[in-house]
Design a protein around this motif. Structure first.
Motif, short mmCIF file in Angstrom:
data_model
loop_
_atom_site.label_atom_id
_atom_site.label_comp_id
_atom_site.label_asym_id
_atom_site.label_seq_id
_atom_site.Cartn_x
_atom_site.Cartn_y
_atom_site.Cartn_z
N UNK A 34 0.82 -1.22 0.00
CA UNK A 34 0.00 0.00 0.00
C UNK A 34 0.85 1.27 0.00
N UNK A 35 2.17 1.15 -0.13
CA UNK A 35 3.00 2.34 0.04
C UNK A 35 3.62 2.86 -1.25
N UNK A 36 3.55 4.18 -1.40
CA UNK A 36 4.26 4.87 -2.47
C UNK A 36 5.16 5.90 -1.78
N UNK A 37 6.44 5.54 -1.65
CA UNK A 37 7.38 6.42 -0.95
C UNK A 37 8.03 7.34 -1.97
N UNK A 38 7.61 8.60 -1.99
CA UNK A 38 8.23 9.56 -2.89
C UNK A 38 8.06 10.97 -2.35
N UNK A 39 9.05 11.82 -2.63
CA UNK A 39 9.03 13.20 -2.16
C UNK A 39 10.11 13.45 -1.14
N UNK A 40 10.93 14.48 -1.39
CA UNK A 40 12.02 14.87 -0.49
C UNK A 40 11.81 16.34 -0.12
N UNK A 41 12.80 16.95 0.54
CA UNK A 41 12.60 18.33 1.02
C UNK A 41 12.12 19.27 -0.08
N UNK A 42 12.72 19.16 -1.27
CA UNK A 42 12.44 20.13 -2.33
C UNK A 42 11.20 19.85 -3.14
N UNK A 43 10.68 18.61 -3.05
CA UNK A 43 9.59 18.28 -3.98
C UNK A 43 8.43 17.52 -3.32
N UNK A 44 8.38 17.53 -1.98
CA UNK A 44 7.39 16.65 -1.35
C UNK A 44 5.95 17.10 -1.56
N UNK A 45 5.77 18.42 -1.76
CA UNK A 45 4.38 18.86 -1.97
C UNK A 45 3.84 18.35 -3.31
N UNK A 46 4.70 18.40 -4.32
CA UNK A 46 4.32 17.83 -5.62
C UNK A 46 4.06 16.33 -5.50
N UNK A 47 4.93 15.66 -4.75
CA UNK A 47 4.80 14.20 -4.59
C UNK A 47 3.46 13.85 -3.96
N UNK A 48 3.05 14.63 -2.98
CA UNK A 48 1.78 14.37 -2.32
C UNK A 48 0.61 14.59 -3.28
N UNK A 49 0.72 15.66 -4.07
CA UNK A 49 -0.33 15.89 -5.08
C UNK A 49 -0.45 14.71 -6.03
#
Ligand SMILES: *Cc1c(COP(=O)(O)O)cnc(C)c1O
Length: 225
Positions: free
Chosen positions: A192-207
């Motif tokens: 069930x996990x999609x691990x993506x997004x770091x300091x610079x791009x985590x908001x995009x990753x969540x979208x």
């Protein structure tokens, strides 16, 4: 500062999205500070450093979860298998074989994410998409990995200022997850996990569907190498 940073980041995270505090290159005292602010999941990318910190923090932070997120050499798997919470950066079938072997020895079942290579840079690690799908088939359709529990996918976006490109990378990771879920893991609730997004791009990753972000610099400040 660490506590304030954590509070600020959590305010940006939907409740359903997990946070892994990436503590690589930062001292154990920083991890304790985050732990005391309520953080439990920590990400490290070097075996020796993670093993050392685990020894230092075992008694102070008993329910700390260690997420391995870096390049993992096969000959070092044995050092982390006894305590690791999840290996997020599984990037080859040979590595799966070694994790299985070491986990079987101590009769432990290890949670893993399959790391997908979608970014441009040659340096970025992970399975090519076709290889990753092949590995997922092996996990599901053979009895080769009884000590491995597949929990989803992990990935990194291209290092660029081009938001469209970053978004495309995250979409590709999410679509890969959805394809695997549909075709192989429908009946496996742990996948069930999609691990993506770091300091610079985590908001995009969540979208774009991230269920777990891995954030270092925005919590602990810049790393000194
Ligand atoms: C270092 C690292 C991170 C965190 O990067 P920041 O930009 O410091 O948030 C996330 N994921 C992986 C795999 C890393 O190696």
């Amino acid at each position: 500062m660490i506590k304030e940073n954590l509070v600020a980041i959590k305010a940006n995270l939907p409740e359903s999205v997990g946070l892994v505090a990436v503590s690589k290159f930062h001292p154990s005292s920083d991890l304790i500070e985050a732990y005391n602010a309520g953080q439990r999941a920590f990400g490290e990318n070097r075996v020796q450093e993670m093993v050392k910190k685990e020894e230092e923090l075992r008694s102070t932070c008993p329910d700390l979860e260690w997420h391995f997120i870096g390049t993992l050499q096969r000959n070092k798997v044995k050092y982390i298998v006894p305590f690791v919470h999840i290996i997020e950066s599984v990037s080859s079938i040979k590595l799966l074989d070694e994790i299985e072997k070491q986990a079987a020895k101590i009769d432990r079942k290890i949670d893993v994410l399959l790391e997908a290579h979608v970014a441009d840079e040659e340096t970025k690690t992970g399975f090519d998409i076709d290889e990753l799908i092949e590995a997922a088939h092996l996990i599901v359709e053979t009895d080769r990995y009884p000590h491995i529990s597949p929990c989803g996918v992990m990935g990194m976006a291209t290092l660029t200022d081009n938001e469209d490109r970053i978004r495309e990378d995250f979409i590709q990771i999410r679509k890969l997850f959805e394809k695997l879920k549909e075709e192989l893991f429908k009946d496996n609730d742990k996948f069930c996990q999609i691990s993506m997004g770091m300091s610079g791009d985590y908001k995009l990753a969540i979208q774009e569907g991230s269920t777990s972000v891995r954030i270092g610099t925005a919590i602990f400040g810049p790393r000194v190498y």
